[in-house]
Motif scaffolding. Structure first.
Motif, mmCIF file in Angstrom:
data_model
loop_
_atom_site.group_PDB
_atom_site.id
_atom_site.type_symbol
_atom_site.label_atom_id
_atom_site.label_comp_id
_atom_site.label_asym_id
_atom_site.label_seq_id
_atom_site.Cartn_x
_atom_site.Cartn_y
_atom_site.Cartn_z
ATOM 1 N N THR A 1 0.828 -1.204 0.000
ATOM 2 C CA THR A 1 0.000 0.000 0.000
ATOM 3 C C THR A 1 0.862 1.253 0.000
ATOM 4 O OG1 THR A 1 -1.839 -1.102 1.125
ATOM 5 C CG2 THR A 1 -1.735 1.298 1.300
ATOM 6 N N TRP A 2 1.921 1.257 0.801
ATOM 7 C CA TRP A 2 2.823 2.408 0.823
ATOM 8 C C TRP A 2 3.449 2.634 -0.548
ATOM 9 C CZ3 TRP A 2 2.492 6.109 4.012
ATOM 10 C CH2 TRP A 2 2.175 5.905 5.361
ATOM 11 N N LYS A 3 3.805 1.551 -1.204
ATOM 12 C CA LYS A 3 4.400 1.663 -2.539
ATOM 13 C C LYS A 3 3.398 2.263 -3.519
ATOM 14 C CE LYS A 3 6.510 -1.052 -6.248
ATOM 15 N NZ LYS A 3 6.891 -2.415 -6.722
ATOM 16 N N CYS A 4 2.152 1.819 -3.413
ATOM 17 C CA CYS A 4 1.096 2.332 -4.289
ATOM 18 C C CYS A 4 0.874 3.828 -4.056
ATOM 19 C CB CYS A 4 -0.191 1.554 -4.043
ATOM 20 S SG CYS A 4 -1.586 2.073 -5.066
ATOM 21 N N LEU A 5 0.846 4.242 -2.778
ATOM 22 C CA LEU A 5 0.659 5.655 -2.451
ATOM 23 C C LEU A 5 1.820 6.498 -2.974
ATOM 24 C CD1 LEU A 5 -0.675 5.348 1.215
ATOM 25 C CD2 LEU A 5 -1.970 6.087 -0.790
ATOM 26 N N ALA A 6 3.022 5.963 -2.841
ATOM 27 C CA ALA A 6 4.203 6.687 -3.321
ATOM 28 C C ALA A 6 4.149 6.871 -4.835
ATOM 29 C CB ALA A 6 5.470 5.933 -2.923
ATOM 30 N N GLU A 7 3.704 5.831 -5.532
ATOM 31 C CA GLU A 7 3.595 5.919 -6.989
ATOM 32 C C GLU A 7 2.552 6.951 -7.399
ATOM 33 O OE1 GLU A 7 2.755 1.933 -8.148
ATOM 34 O OE2 GLU A 7 4.861 1.285 -8.072
ATOM 35 N N MET A 8 1.465 7.046 -6.623
ATOM 36 C CA MET A 8 0.446 8.054 -6.913
ATOM 37 C C MET A 8 1.009 9.466 -6.759
ATOM 38 S SD MET A 8 -2.974 6.527 -5.071
ATOM 39 C CE MET A 8 -3.848 5.111 -5.724
ATOM 40 N N LEU A 9 1.781 9.670 -5.705
ATOM 41 C CA LEU A 9 2.302 11.006 -5.419
ATOM 42 C C LEU A 9 3.313 11.479 -6.454
ATOM 43 C CD1 LEU A 9 2.691 10.798 -1.534
ATOM 44 C CD2 LEU A 9 1.003 12.111 -2.819
ATOM 45 N N VAL A 10 4.031 10.541 -7.052
ATOM 46 C CA VAL A 10 5.038 10.933 -8.057
ATOM 47 C C VAL A 10 4.476 10.826 -9.470
ATOM 48 C CG1 VAL A 10 6.951 10.274 -6.566
ATOM 49 C CG2 VAL A 10 6.019 8.592 -8.166
ATOM 50 N N ASN A 11 3.167 10.678 -9.553
ATOM 51 C CA ASN A 11 2.496 10.600 -10.850
ATOM 52 C C ASN A 11 2.884 11.802 -11.714
ATOM 53 O OD1 ASN A 11 0.643 10.603 -12.963
ATOM 54 N ND2 ASN A 11 -1.019 9.834 -11.692
ATOM 55 N N ARG A 12 3.394 11.531 -12.904
ATOM 56 C CA ARG A 12 3.887 12.605 -13.765
ATOM 57 C C ARG A 12 2.989 12.857 -14.982
ATOM 58 N NH1 ARG A 12 6.431 13.686 -9.911
ATOM 59 N NH2 ARG A 12 8.702 13.786 -9.659
ATOM 60 N N ILE A 13 1.746 12.465 -14.909
ATOM 61 C CA ILE A 13 0.834 12.684 -16.035
ATOM 62 C C ILE A 13 0.595 14.182 -16.210
ATOM 63 C CG2 ILE A 13 -1.502 12.277 -16.904
ATOM 64 C CD1 ILE A 13 -1.524 9.658 -15.404
ATOM 65 N N ASP A 14 0.797 14.681 -17.417
ATOM 66 C CA ASP A 14 0.591 16.106 -17.649
ATOM 67 C C ASP A 14 -0.905 16.413 -17.717
ATOM 68 O OD1 ASP A 14 -0.287 16.302 -20.705
ATOM 69 O OD2 ASP A 14 1.296 14.792 -20.554
ATOM 70 N N VAL A 15 -1.235 17.685 -17.599
ATOM 71 C CA VAL A 15 -2.631 18.108 -17.517
ATOM 72 C C VAL A 15 -3.428 17.679 -18.744
ATOM 73 C CG1 VAL A 15 -4.176 20.090 -17.412
ATOM 74 C CG2 VAL A 15 -2.121 20.042 -15.995
ATOM 75 N N GLN A 16 -2.883 17.881 -19.928
ATOM 76 C CA GLN A 16 -3.616 17.560 -21.143
ATOM 77 C C GLN A 16 -3.916 16.068 -21.241
ATOM 78 O OE1 GLN A 16 -4.979 19.803 -23.166
ATOM 79 N NE2 GLN A 16 -5.995 18.044 -24.121
ATOM 80 N N THR A 17 -2.932 15.235 -20.896
ATOM 81 C CA THR A 17 -3.153 13.787 -20.917
ATOM 82 C C THR A 17 -4.215 13.399 -19.895
ATOM 83 O OG1 THR A 17 -0.862 13.387 -21.587
ATOM 84 C CG2 THR A 17 -2.060 11.530 -20.641
ATOM 85 N N GLY A 18 -4.168 14.049 -18.736
ATOM 86 C CA GLY A 18 -5.162 13.778 -17.706
ATOM 87 C C GLY A 18 -6.564 14.130 -18.162
#
Length: 350
Positions: free
Chosen positions: A22-39
């Motif tokens: 779970t900690w790994k999953c949360l960390a991956e969410m926080l470093v999410n690098r999806i740009d605004v347009q892609t989002g």
């Protein structure tokens, strides 16, 4: 392996009991690098999916013109602001609901209005137009968050956060922690844990020293367990007995299609307590409760038995009463409830 951490902020303490996964999953969410347009593209693929246009149009046709504009605006932007408010600075995505692999992780039916009391939301009288429910929700939530933050600063509050299966967690906490109130949402539905396991597993966690300690269960998916023939009989009786507009020969000739369209109104206006009692008996709820030392509370103290029903002692078993057309519109046109929801409060047998 579980990692336990404590975070203290003056009188507020938060303890986490998460697995390393779970900690790994949360960390991956926080470093999410999806740009605004892609989002935006990912979100639109769900919220504006062409295959769901009929679903959106069916909802829109029930709304007033101003309500439609605000609904469509929120669908396109996903930013909870009053209609017409500047949103240029709201350009940071919520990293917890957008995934690089799976895209927008929420269903297109997810809507913030369905999570709050619409009757309290519409009471907001400032900051936006009368038909801008999303704008009203913005101001309503801002008040709620301010009150919540104020309480966090004034009172000593502890949060314990777990990521475990609810039944396994109940076993882990047994004999260690006791609670005055436990709300398990619709875990008691047969599609999840079921009422027998819910009562058996959570009864030991109630504070036996508090005569008002309560376990609250919600049943949302109980009616599909009732035979189809009974459902059709119920709907037909309501159409025949409640309103002249339901007695049209054309409507009765197409009762199945018509009943589907007005199923929410039928569910709300029909007293299906007897059907619910049969359901509870069939699932062995009362026998299990007696076995573990619980009983159903006849007069609720915390939540109404059904949506929109008064908490007054003599009115708790009533069906929904529509005072005016405005109430009907808010419940059935704007709201997104099934009106099959049943809450049950369980108390310890002295």
């Amino acid at each position: 392996m579980r990692e336990e951490h404590a975070f203290e902020f003056d009188k507020l303490k938060i303890r986490t009991h998460f697995s390393s996964k779970t900690w790994k999953c949360l960390a991956e969410m926080l470093v999410n690098r999806i740009d605004v347009q892609t989002g935006v593209v990912m979100r639109n693929a769900i919220m504006l999916n062409p295959s769901r246009i009929d679903y959106r149009h069916r909802y829109l046709q029930r709304l007033a013109p101003g309500e439609r504009i605000c609904f469509d605006n929120f669908r396109h932007h996903g930013i909870l602001l009053p209609y017409g408010a500047l949103n240029a600075n709201h350009n940071t995505q919520n990293k917890f609901i957008i995934d690089p692999t799976y895209g927008w992780v929420m269903a297109d039916s997810a809507d913030p209005l369905s999570a709050w009391d619409i009757f309290k939301v519409v009471q907001v009288k400032y900051g936006t137009a009368d038909e801008d429910f999303y704008g009203k929700l913005f101001f309503y939530l801002r008040e709620q968050f301010e009150m919540f933050i104020d309480r966090l600063q004034k009172f000593t509050i502890n949060f314990d956060l777990y990521d475990e299966d609810a039944l396994k967690l109940s076993e882990k906490l047994k004999g260690k922690q006791f609670f005055d109130r436990i709300y398990v949402n619709n875990l008691s539905d047969e599609t999840y844990v079921g009422i027998k396991s819910t009562l058996t597993k959570f009864r030991p966690l109630l504070n036996a020293d508090n005569p008002y300690a309560t376990l609250i269960t919600l049943f949302m998916n109980w009616l599909p367990s009732v035979p189809q023939s009974d459902q059709e009989k119920v709907m037909k009786n309501i159409i025949l007995n409640n309103s002249d507009k339901y007695k049209s020969n054309n409507m009765m000739a197409n009762i199945t299609n018509f009943a589907t369209e007005i199923s929410n109104e039928i569910n709300a206006l029909y007293d299906h307590d007897q059907e619910f009692e049969k359901y509870m008996e069939t699932k062995g709820a009362n026998k299990t409760a007696k076995k573990v030392g619980l009983r159903r509370r006849t007069v609720h103290r915390i939540v109404p038995k059904r949506l929109g029903i008064s908490m007054n002692k003599d009115e708790q078993n009533n069906v929904l009463s529509l005072e005016n057309e405005r109430d009907r519109h808010l419940w059935f046109d704007v709201g997104m409830h099934t009106f099959l929801e049943h809450y049950v409060e369980w108390e310890i047998v002295a």
